[in-house]
Design a protein around this motif. Structure first.
Motif, PDB file in Angstrom:
ATOM      1  N   TYR A 249       0.826  -1.206   0.000  1.00 52.91           N
ATOM      2  CA  TYR A 249       0.000   0.000   0.000  1.00 52.91           C
ATOM      3  C   TYR A 249       0.863   1.261   0.000  1.00 52.91           C
ATOM      4  O   TYR A 249       0.628   2.191  -0.776  1.00 52.91           O
ATOM      5  N   VAL A 250       1.882   1.288   0.854  1.00 48.33           N
ATOM      6  CA  VAL A 250       2.719   2.483   0.994  1.00 48.33           C
ATOM      7  C   VAL A 250       3.367   2.865  -0.329  1.00 48.33           C
ATOM      8  O   VAL A 250       3.454   4.047  -0.678  1.00 48.33           O
ATOM      9  N   HIS A 251       3.805   1.869  -1.099  1.00 46.75           N
ATOM     10  CA  HIS A 251       4.540   2.145  -2.337  1.00 46.75           C
ATOM     11  C   HIS A 251       3.659   2.185  -3.582  1.00 46.75           C
ATOM     12  O   HIS A 251       4.159   2.461  -4.674  1.00 46.75           O
ATOM     13  N   ALA A 252       2.367   1.906  -3.414  1.00 53.11           N
ATOM     14  CA  ALA A 252       1.491   1.919  -4.600  1.00 53.11           C
ATOM     15  C   ALA A 252       0.074   2.311  -4.201  1.00 53.11           C
ATOM     16  O   ALA A 252      -0.889   1.606  -4.493  1.00 53.11           O
ATOM     17  N   ARG A 253      -0.057   3.449  -3.546  1.00 54.06           N
ATOM     18  CA  ARG A 253      -1.370   3.871  -3.051  1.00 54.06           C
ATOM     19  C   ARG A 253      -2.383   4.050  -4.170  1.00 54.06           C
ATOM     20  O   ARG A 253      -3.577   3.847  -3.962  1.00 54.06           O
ATOM     21  N   LYS A 254      -1.905   4.445  -5.334  1.00 56.50           N
ATOM     22  CA  LYS A 254      -2.835   4.674  -6.448  1.00 56.50           C
ATOM     23  C   LYS A 254      -3.561   3.398  -6.859  1.00 56.50           C
ATOM     24  O   LYS A 254      -4.605   3.453  -7.515  1.00 56.50           O
ATOM     25  N   ASN A 255      -3.018   2.247  -6.475  1.00 60.39           N
ATOM     26  CA  ASN A 255      -3.668   0.976  -6.797  1.00 60.39           C
ATOM     27  C   ASN A 255      -4.832   0.663  -5.864  1.00 60.39           C
ATOM     28  O   ASN A 255      -5.544  -0.323  -6.077  1.00 60.39           O
ATOM     29  N   TYR A 256      -4.990   1.469  -4.827  1.00 61.58           N
ATOM     30  CA  TYR A 256      -6.039   1.211  -3.836  1.00 61.58           C
ATOM     31  C   TYR A 256      -6.879   2.472  -3.635  1.00 61.58           C
ATOM     32  O   TYR A 256      -6.900   3.060  -2.549  1.00 61.58           O
ATOM     33  N   PRO A 257      -7.576   2.916  -4.669  1.00 62.49           N
ATOM     34  CA  PRO A 257      -8.318   4.181  -4.574  1.00 62.49           C
ATOM     35  C   PRO A 257      -9.421   4.162  -3.524  1.00 62.49           C
ATOM     36  O   PRO A 257      -9.807   5.218  -3.020  1.00 62.49           O
ATOM     37  N   TYR A 258      -9.915   2.970  -3.176  1.00 65.05           N
ATOM     38  CA  TYR A 258     -11.031   2.937  -2.230  1.00 65.05           C
ATOM     39  C   TYR A 258     -10.631   3.447  -0.846  1.00 65.05           C
ATOM     40  O   TYR A 258     -11.474   3.971  -0.119  1.00 65.05           O
ATOM     41  N   ILE A 259      -9.361   3.329  -0.473  1.00 60.18           N
ATOM     42  CA  ILE A 259      -8.932   3.810   0.839  1.00 60.18           C
ATOM     43  C   ILE A 259      -9.178   5.311   0.956  1.00 60.18           C
ATOM     44  O   ILE A 259      -9.683   5.799   1.978  1.00 60.18           O
ATOM     45  N   THR A 260      -8.845   6.046  -0.097  1.00 57.94           N
ATOM     46  CA  THR A 260      -9.120   7.485  -0.114  1.00 57.94           C
ATOM     47  C   THR A 260     -10.606   7.747  -0.285  1.00 57.94           C
ATOM     48  O   THR A 260     -11.177   8.623   0.378  1.00 57.94           O
ATOM     49  N   GLU A 261     -11.242   6.976  -1.151  1.00 61.39           N
ATOM     50  CA  GLU A 261     -12.671   7.172  -1.421  1.00 61.39           C
ATOM     51  C   GLU A 261     -13.514   6.959  -0.171  1.00 61.39           C
ATOM     52  O   GLU A 261     -14.465   7.710   0.076  1.00 61.39           O
ATOM     53  N   ARG A 262     -13.174   5.939   0.635  1.00 57.17           N
ATOM     54  CA  ARG A 262     -13.991   5.638   1.820  1.00 57.17           C
ATOM     55  C   ARG A 262     -13.885   6.762   2.844  1.00 57.17           C
ATOM     56  O   ARG A 262     -14.861   7.098   3.511  1.00 57.17           O
ATOM     57  N   TYR A 263     -12.692   7.348   2.950  1.00 59.87           N
ATOM     58  CA  TYR A 263     -12.525   8.476   3.872  1.00 59.87           C
ATOM     59  C   TYR A 263     -13.364   9.659   3.401  1.00 59.87           C
ATOM     60  O   TYR A 263     -14.115  10.258   4.177  1.00 59.87           O
ATOM     61  N   GLN A 264     -13.246   9.982   2.113  1.00 65.76           N
ATOM     62  CA  GLN A 264     -13.980  11.120   1.582  1.00 65.76           C
ATOM     63  C   GLN A 264     -15.485  10.889   1.646  1.00 65.76           C
ATOM     64  O   GLN A 264     -16.255  11.809   1.962  1.00 65.76           O
ATOM     65  N   LEU A 265     -15.913   9.659   1.373  1.00 66.65           N
ATOM     66  CA  LEU A 265     -17.339   9.337   1.432  1.00 66.65           C
ATOM     67  C   LEU A 265     -17.877   9.509   2.849  1.00 66.65           C
ATOM     68  O   LEU A 265     -18.977  10.044   3.047  1.00 66.65           O
ATOM     69  N   THR A 266     -17.094   9.081   3.841  1.00 67.20           N
ATOM     70  CA  THR A 266     -17.522   9.226   5.231  1.00 67.20           C
ATOM     71  C   THR A 266     -17.595  10.694   5.626  1.00 67.20           C
ATOM     72  O   THR A 266     -18.545  11.125   6.287  1.00 67.20           O
ATOM     73  N   VAL A 267     -16.595  11.477   5.213  1.00 67.93           N
ATOM     74  CA  VAL A 267     -16.605  12.917   5.499  1.00 67.93           C
ATOM     75  C   VAL A 267     -17.841  13.566   4.874  1.00 67.93           C
ATOM     76  O   VAL A 267     -18.557  14.339   5.528  1.00 67.93           O
ATOM     77  N   GLU A 268     -18.099  13.257   3.615  1.00 67.34           N
ATOM     78  CA  GLU A 268     -19.240  13.860   2.919  1.00 67.34           C
ATOM     79  C   GLU A 268     -20.563  13.453   3.558  1.00 67.34           C
ATOM     80  O   GLU A 268     -21.474  14.280   3.711  1.00 67.34           O
ATOM     81  N   THR A 269     -20.683  12.176   3.938  1.00 62.42           N
ATOM     82  CA  THR A 269     -21.931  11.690   4.525  1.00 62.42           C
ATOM     83  C   THR A 269     -22.184  12.334   5.880  1.00 62.42           C
ATOM     84  O   THR A 269     -23.297  12.805   6.165  1.00 62.42           O
ATOM     85  N   MET A 270     -21.151  12.375   6.735  1.00 60.08           N
ATOM     86  CA  MET A 270     -21.297  13.019   8.042  1.00 60.08           C
ATOM     87  C   MET A 270     -21.560  14.518   7.885  1.00 60.08           C
ATOM     88  O   MET A 270     -22.404  15.089   8.583  1.00 60.08           O
TER      89      MET A 270
END
Length: 208
Positions: free
Chosen positions: A118-139
Motif C-alpha cells: 500500500y505504501v509504495h502503490a497507493r494509487k492501486n487502492y483508490p477505495y482507501i481514499t474514497e472511503r474516507y472522503q465518502l464518510t466525510v461527505e456523509t457526516m
C-alpha cells in the motif's frame, strides 16, 4: 448446459466469503492471512473463492467496503428523528465497538495501511481514499441537515467537524486496541468527545 446462476445467488455467495474473510482478518490480522485461510473459513473451494476475488488485498478492500455500508447507514436521514440523537446513536455504537476492540478489524486495517504494497502503490487502492472522503461527505451532509432544520449552529464547517469525528474515533480505537479500554479511559474519552461536539455544533436544544 450449465444452469444459470441468479445475481442474488452470486451476491449472497460473495457476502458469505466476505463474512468468512472478516472473521479471518479479525483473528489473524492482514499480514498473516492467506487465501487458503479464507477458503477454509468459508468452506469453499479455491475456484469458488477466486471466482469473486483475485487475492487477499482484493478481499480485504471488499471487506472494508462491506463494513462501511453498515457505518454509513447510521447517517441516513430520518425526518422523524433529531439529528443530534442520530449522532449519539453512532457514538453509542462506537462505544460498543470499543468494548469489543479485540474482535474488530483495527489490527488488520493498521497492518494494511502500513504494508509495503500500500505504501509504495497507493494509487492501486483508490477505495482507501474514497472511503474516507465518502464518510466525510456523509457526516457533513447530516450536520448540514441539522443546521437547515434549526438544530445546530455549527461553529466550523460541517466537513471539518466530520474530519475531527473520524480522526478522534480512529485514534481512540487504535490506542484502545494496544493499551486496553482501562488505560485509555474509554467512557471519559467519549464523554469528552460528546462535549466537544456540543461546542462545535452548538445544538439549540438537546432532547434526552
Amino acid at each position: 448446459m450449465c444452469p444459470r446462476v441468479s445475481e442474488e445467488y452470486k451476491q449472497e455467495k460473495k457476502h458469505e466469503i466476505l463474512r468468512a474473510a472478516r472473521r479471518v482478518f479479525i483473528r489473524k490480522g492482514y499480514t498473516r492471512t492467506v487465501m487458503q485461510d479464507i477458503m477454509d473459513e468459508a468452506g469453499m473451494s479455491r475456484g469458488a473463492v477466486y471466482a469473486y476475488f483475485d487475492n487477499v488485498e482484493h478481499v480485504f478492500i471488499e471487506v472494508l467496503r462491506f463494513d462501511d455500508q453498515e457505518t454509513l447507514r447510521f447517517f441516513e436521514p430520518d425526518p422523524q428523528y433529531p439529528i443530534w440523537n442520530q449522532l449519539m446513536d453512532w457514538v453509542q455504537k462506537q462505544q460498543g465497538d470499543l468494548s469489543l476492540i479485540r474482535h474488530s478489524l483495527v489490527l488488520a486495517r493498521a497492518e494494511f495501511i502500513l504494508s509495503s504494497s500500500y505504501v509504495h502503490a497507493r494509487k492501486n487502492y483508490p477505495y482507501i481514499t474514497e472511503r474516507y472522503q465518502l464518510t466525510v461527505e456523509t457526516m457533513g451532509r447530516v450536520i448540514r441537515k441539522g443546521q437547515e432544520q434549526g438544530e445546530f449552529r455549527p461553529r466550523l464547517e460541517p466537513e471539518a467537524i466530520a474530519r475531527y469525528m473520524i480522526s478522534f474515533l480512529n485514534g481512540l480505537m487504535l490506542d484502545t486496541f494496544h493499551l486496553g479500554p482501562t488505560m485509555t479511559c474509554v467512557p471519559e474519552q467519549l464523554e469528552t468527545f460528546i462535549q466537544s461536539l456540543c461546542i462545535m455544533l452548538d445544538p439549540i436544544s438537546i432532547e434526552t
